[in-house]
Design a protein around this motif. Structure first.
Motif, PDB file in Angstrom:
ATOM      1  N   ALA A   1      78.928  13.055  37.365  1.00  0.00           N
ATOM      2  CA  ALA A   1      78.839  13.902  38.554  1.00  0.00           C
ATOM      3  C   ALA A   1      78.323  13.114  39.756  1.00  0.00           C
ATOM      4  N   ALA A   2      77.348  12.246  39.524  1.00  0.00           N
ATOM      5  CA  ALA A   2      76.814  11.433  40.620  1.00  0.00           C
ATOM      6  C   ALA A   2      77.869  10.477  41.159  1.00  0.00           C
ATOM      7  N   GLU A   3      78.610   9.853  40.265  1.00  0.00           N
ATOM      8  CA  GLU A   3      79.670   8.947  40.703  1.00  0.00           C
ATOM      9  C   GLU A   3      80.757   9.701  41.467  1.00  0.00           C
ATOM     10  N   ALA A   4      80.960  10.953  41.105  1.00  0.00           N
ATOM     11  CA  ALA A   4      82.026  11.732  41.734  1.00  0.00           C
ATOM     12  C   ALA A   4      81.665  12.196  43.136  1.00  0.00           C
ATOM     13  N   VAL A   5      80.408  12.560  43.355  1.00  0.00           N
ATOM     14  CA  VAL A   5      80.066  13.200  44.635  1.00  0.00           C
ATOM     15  C   VAL A   5      79.014  12.467  45.450  1.00  0.00           C
ATOM     16  N   ALA A   6      78.319  11.506  44.859  1.00  0.00           N
ATOM     17  CA  ALA A   6      77.178  10.924  45.564  1.00  0.00           C
ATOM     18  C   ALA A   6      77.328   9.447  45.898  1.00  0.00           C
ATOM     19  N   THR A   7      77.793   8.643  44.970  1.00  0.00           N
ATOM     20  CA  THR A   7      77.771   7.200  45.195  1.00  0.00           C
ATOM     21  C   THR A   7      78.965   6.705  45.999  1.00  0.00           C
ATOM     22  N   GLY A   8      80.111   7.363  45.854  1.00  0.00           N
ATOM     23  CA  GLY A   8      81.299   6.953  46.589  1.00  0.00           C
ATOM     24  C   GLY A   8      81.978   5.716  46.054  1.00  0.00           C
ATOM     25  N   ARG A   9      81.595   5.269  44.854  1.00  0.00           N
ATOM     26  CA  ARG A   9      82.186   4.030  44.330  1.00  0.00           C
ATOM     27  C   ARG A   9      83.539   4.279  43.661  1.00  0.00           C
ATOM     28  N   ARG A  10      83.555   5.200  42.713  1.00  0.00           N
ATOM     29  CA  ARG A  10      84.793   5.495  41.980  1.00  0.00           C
ATOM     30  C   ARG A  10      84.958   7.013  41.884  1.00  0.00           C
ATOM     31  N   PRO A  11      85.119   7.682  42.999  1.00  0.00           N
ATOM     32  CA  PRO A  11      85.098   9.149  42.980  1.00  0.00           C
ATOM     33  C   PRO A  11      86.210   9.776  42.148  1.00  0.00           C
ATOM     34  N   ARG A  12      87.426   9.254  42.249  1.00  0.00           N
ATOM     35  CA  ARG A  12      88.532   9.860  41.500  1.00  0.00           C
ATOM     36  C   ARG A  12      88.356   9.685  40.001  1.00  0.00           C
ATOM     37  N   LEU A  13      88.001   8.480  39.599  1.00  0.00           N
ATOM     38  CA  LEU A  13      87.789   8.218  38.175  1.00  0.00           C
ATOM     39  C   LEU A  13      86.617   9.046  37.649  1.00  0.00           C
ATOM     40  N   ALA A  14      85.549   9.130  38.442  1.00  0.00           N
ATOM     41  CA  ALA A  14      84.375   9.886  38.013  1.00  0.00           C
ATOM     42  C   ALA A  14      84.678  11.378  37.925  1.00  0.00           C
ATOM     43  N   LYS A  15      85.432  11.901  38.884  1.00  0.00           N
ATOM     44  CA  LYS A  15      85.814  13.315  38.825  1.00  0.00           C
ATOM     45  C   LYS A  15      86.650  13.597  37.585  1.00  0.00           C
TER      46      LYS A  15
END
Length: 318
Positions: A203-217
């Motif tokens: 969830a953090a990778e998807a909405v907070a860090t901006g590194r791999r949003p699509r993969l994290a979502k």
């Protein structure tokens, strides 16, 4: 003719006056009402359960962490059980960490995000534990690990989280995760810890860090789908097979019940109630030899359960 804007005035040198600080809503610290509500709910449930004689009134709400309930259609037990605690020390530990970490995350991302994180991680972490350990744990530790995983990764973009998610906190959670798996493998909800941590990180990778949003979502959505999937089918679970057998038995589908009970016993051989149910299914289907053979084995596993089966065999059929 253009009129120039007046220059901002500075305090006169030597003056004791200072520019007034803003006191509007933007400068006020957010009240972490979602985190507070979650903690208060856990405390209230513990108080009510402790003040009520016996467990029976709360059994259907997930107090016992019964996987049979989930696979009998009560999937919501996976959510409710995350707010239930059976020991004061367990409650105190989870409330402390949820309040400590949760108010920081809620302050940074708002109540809506916090509420979604808590509710979703409660369900996902409980499902994760169910899939791994074949039972439903109780307690909020899965949510706590989700909040930790979220905040730990989000602190890189949100500096206000660094005061809470320190290196010391990271070491404590890492040691707790690994240590509990090694020392208290089945005594605590280790599957929920792992599931919550993975979901919080995704969830953090998807909405907070901006590194791999699509993969994290995609990863977060996959975890949610797997959590729902476990409530429907879990063919590596002895309890799932015994639940399917019980349902088929109740419908009079004895051949299906026999197959399901047999699969359950292959995964976990010495289950007295499953063995007894299989004997009854054998008898109902007319397979007396198989029933007698299994009854002999049941006498060594659970003499009390075998005695009940013997009594049923002597009772006249009405």
């Amino acid at each position: 003719m253009r009129q120039d804007a007046p220059e901002a005035l500075s305090p006169v040198a030597g003056s004791t006056s200072r520019p007034a600080l803003a006191t509007g809503p933007a400068s006020r610290r957010r009240v972490p009402w979602v985190t507070a509500t979650a903690c208060a709910t856990m405390v209230a449930l513990f108080a009510v359960i402790s003040a009520t004689p016996g467990e029976a009134p709360f059994a259907s709400w997930g107090y016992r962490g019964d996987a049979f309930q989930v696979w009998s259609g009560a999937a919501w037990v996976l959510l409710v059980s995350a707010f239930i605690h059976q020991a004061l020390s367990h409650l105190a530990l989870n409330v402390y960490w949820l309040w400590t970490l949760g108010r920081a995350v809620e302050g940074a991302f708002g109540p809506r995000a916090m509420g979604l994180l808590l509710l979703t991680s409660a369900f996902v972490s409980s499902s994760f534990h169910l899939a791994i350990f074949d039972d439903v744990g109780v307690g909020a530790s899965g949510m706590v690990f989700a909040v930790f995983g979220f905040g730990w990764l989000a602190r890189g973009k949100r500096g206000e989280l660094r005061a809470t998610f320190t290196t010391k906190t990271g070491i404590l959670f890492a040691a707790g995760l690994v240590g509990c798996w090694i020392v208290l493998t089945r005594e605590v909800a280790n599957g929920a810890h792992l599931g919550g941590l993975l979901f919080g990180a995704a969830a953090a990778e998807a909405v907070a860090t901006g590194r791999r949003p699509r993969l994290a979502k995609a990863g977060a959505i996959l975890l949610i789908l797997l959590a729902f999937g476990v409530t429907v089918a879990c063919p590596w679970s002895a309890t799932w097979w015994s639940t399917k057998g019980h349902g088929a038995h109740a419908r009079g589908q004895y051949d299906l019940a026999i197959q399901a009970y047999d699969m359950s016993l292959r995964f976990r051989p010495d289950q007295p109630w499953v063995m007894a149910s299989l004997i009854r299914a054998y008898r109902a289907s007319g397979n007396a030899d198989a029933a007698a053979s299994l009854l002999t084995r049941l006498r060594t596993v659970s003499p009390a359960e075998a005695a009940l089966i013997d009594e049923e065999g002597r009772s006249p059929v009405k």
